[in-house]
Design a protein around this motif. Structure first.
Motif, mmCIF file in Angstrom:
data_model
loop_
_atom_site.group_PDB
_atom_site.id
_atom_site.type_symbol
_atom_site.label_atom_id
_atom_site.label_comp_id
_atom_site.label_asym_id
_atom_site.label_seq_id
_atom_site.Cartn_x
_atom_site.Cartn_y
_atom_site.Cartn_z
ATOM 1 N N GLN A 121 2.028 9.003 6.494
ATOM 2 C CA GLN A 121 1.620 9.012 7.908
ATOM 3 C C GLN A 121 0.108 9.133 8.031
ATOM 4 O OE1 GLN A 121 3.979 12.211 9.559
ATOM 5 N NE2 GLN A 121 5.455 10.767 10.431
ATOM 6 N N SER A 122 -0.480 9.978 7.197
ATOM 7 C CA SER A 122 -1.938 10.135 7.236
ATOM 8 C C SER A 122 -2.633 8.844 6.824
ATOM 9 C CB SER A 122 -2.350 11.282 6.303
ATOM 10 O OG SER A 122 -3.751 11.409 6.257
ATOM 11 N N LEU A 123 -2.110 8.189 5.791
ATOM 12 C CA LEU A 123 -2.692 6.940 5.322
ATOM 13 C C LEU A 123 -2.606 5.854 6.390
ATOM 14 C CD1 LEU A 123 -3.885 5.602 2.722
ATOM 15 C CD2 LEU A 123 -1.561 4.807 2.247
ATOM 16 N N PRO A 151 5.121 -5.870 -6.908
ATOM 17 C CA PRO A 151 4.956 -4.853 -7.943
ATOM 18 C C PRO A 151 3.802 -3.928 -7.605
ATOM 19 C CG PRO A 151 5.124 -7.053 -8.901
ATOM 20 C CD PRO A 151 4.936 -7.220 -7.430
ATOM 21 N N ALA A 152 3.968 -2.655 -7.853
ATOM 22 C CA ALA A 152 2.912 -1.676 -7.591
ATOM 23 C C ALA A 152 2.541 -0.988 -8.885
ATOM 24 C CB ALA A 152 3.383 -0.660 -6.556
ATOM 25 N N HIS A 153 1.486 -0.173 -8.852
ATOM 26 C CA HIS A 153 0.988 0.492 -10.050
ATOM 27 C C HIS A 153 1.901 1.638 -10.458
ATOM 28 C CE1 HIS A 153 -2.584 -1.882 -9.587
ATOM 29 N NE2 HIS A 153 -2.779 -1.391 -8.368
ATOM 30 N N MET A 162 0.828 -1.205 0.000
ATOM 31 C CA MET A 162 0.000 0.000 0.000
ATOM 32 C C MET A 162 0.866 1.260 0.000
ATOM 33 S SD MET A 162 -2.355 1.439 3.089
ATOM 34 C CE MET A 162 -0.820 1.817 3.946
ATOM 35 N N MET A 163 1.948 1.244 0.816
ATOM 36 C CA MET A 163 2.846 2.399 0.862
ATOM 37 C C MET A 163 3.579 2.574 -0.463
ATOM 38 S SD MET A 163 4.401 1.829 4.702
ATOM 39 C CE MET A 163 5.549 3.222 4.625
ATOM 40 N N CYS A 210 4.634 9.082 -6.190
ATOM 41 C CA CYS A 210 6.029 9.502 -5.986
ATOM 42 C C CYS A 210 6.914 8.435 -5.360
ATOM 43 C CB CYS A 210 6.130 10.771 -5.130
ATOM 44 S SG CYS A 210 5.217 12.164 -5.780
ATOM 45 N N VAL A 211 6.344 7.382 -4.796
ATOM 46 C CA VAL A 211 7.153 6.389 -4.089
ATOM 47 C C VAL A 211 7.773 5.425 -5.089
ATOM 48 C CG1 VAL A 211 7.141 4.514 -2.393
ATOM 49 C CG2 VAL A 211 5.763 6.568 -1.999
#
Length: 322
Positions: free
Chosen positions: A273-275, A313-315, A228-229, A234-235
């Protein structure tokens, strides 16, 4: 580079209120327990004596909970940078161990009494057990109003809740003895109480052990959190991810996050942090946020943002970074 810390409290009830509820329950239990021991001896009932012993552990659990709450409330100092919050976890483990040890004794005595039953005053057992149900329901209600996200309070609650169920079994055994004269019912009730003690004791030791071993809190999957992070705008990469509990109800997380070269490290940190707070109620976070190197960026172009070492893998976020 940006490093961020988030702090919060997961308790919805004040410590002062918790102490009042626990003290009220302690008064009820201690008064009834003394009377039950006397009646148990007079009636010759192992079920009543096992219930009284269970109530003794109830009182012990509440006293430990009160002491642990006072210790845990002390501010961090010296080498104890988190304070003494885990005193609550040690209390929960001691409560669980006490339940298991008493259960072993009453299993032995229950089997012995079943094989060689003695006289039992069914009427006294029934009346005392019915009063015990009322007392335990009242005590359970009081502790139930305290903050049960704490394993410390939950330990005391489980003690008393199990004792209320145990008194119901004892009342049934007293009724059977009164109506039929079958005194082995008293031994069976004590075995049932012992089984409840084992169940509650094991659960407390297991849950407290997870905190002491710094396992991820129940219901939190580090792989899912890492993905999720890594999927946030930008990550590029998330690694060295750790999720644990400082004490029950106080989850914590630390991680190293790499962002795109043109990304705003501070904005990414605030977003994460908010997430984490909103989705997982993680209020203590330590995030080290850096810009990715060219090597990291080339790797990200091949695989998308990653959670390392799981390499999920992420989007691809395109140009959504600001």
């Amino acid at each position: 580079m940006g490093t961020g810390h988030g702090h919060g409290h997961g308790h919805g009830v004040s410590a002062g209120s918790d102490r009042r509820y626990l003290l009220g329950a302690l008064g009820l239990i201690a008064a009834f327990m003394l009377g039950e021991v006397v009646v148990g001896v007079i009636a010759g009932s192992l079920a009543l004596l096992s219930d009284a012993a269970h109530m003794l552990t109830d009182a012990f659990a509440i006293v430990l909970a009160l002491l642990a709450m006072r210790i845990a409330a002390r501010p961090p100092r010296g080498g104890f940078t988190y304070g003494l919050k885990r005193a609550e976890i040690l209390s929960a483990q001691l409560n669980g161990l006490t339940l298991l040890l008493l259960a072993a004794y009453f299993l032995y005595e229950g089997v012995r009494r079943f094989l060689d039953p003695g006289p039992v005053e069914g009427g006294l057992v029934l009346i005392t057990a019915l009063v015990g149900i009322v007392v335990n329901v009242a005590a359970t209600w009081l502790i139930g109003r305290a903050d049960r996200t704490s394993l410390n309070v939950e330990g005391a609650y489980q003690h008393i809740l199990n004792d209320a169920v145990a008194f119901a079994a004892t009342a049934v055994s007293g009724l059977v003895v009164l109506l039929t004269g079958w005194t082995r019912a008293d031994a069976l009730a004590s075995l049932f109480v012992a089984a409840l003690m084992i169940k509650a004791g094991y659960a407390l030791i297991r849950d407290a052990g997870r905190v002491l071993m710094e396992a991820a809190p129940a219901g939190m999957d580090p792989a899912e959190i890492g993905k999720m992070m890594a999927d946030r705008p930008c990550v590029v990469e998330v690694h060295d991810l750790h999720v644990w509990e400082i004490t029950s109800g106080s989850p914590a997380l630390s991680a190293h996050v790499l962002v795109e070269p043109k990304g705003d490290c501070h904005a990414v940190r605030r977003d994460l942090q908010s997430l984490l707070h909103d989705r997982y109620e993680i209020t203590h976070t330590t995030l080290e946020v850096d810009h990715a190197s060219e090597d990291d960026l080339h790797c990200g172009e091949s695989h998308g943002p990653r959670h390392v070492p799981l390499e999920v893998p992420a989007h691809d976020h395109g140009d959504g970074c600001h």
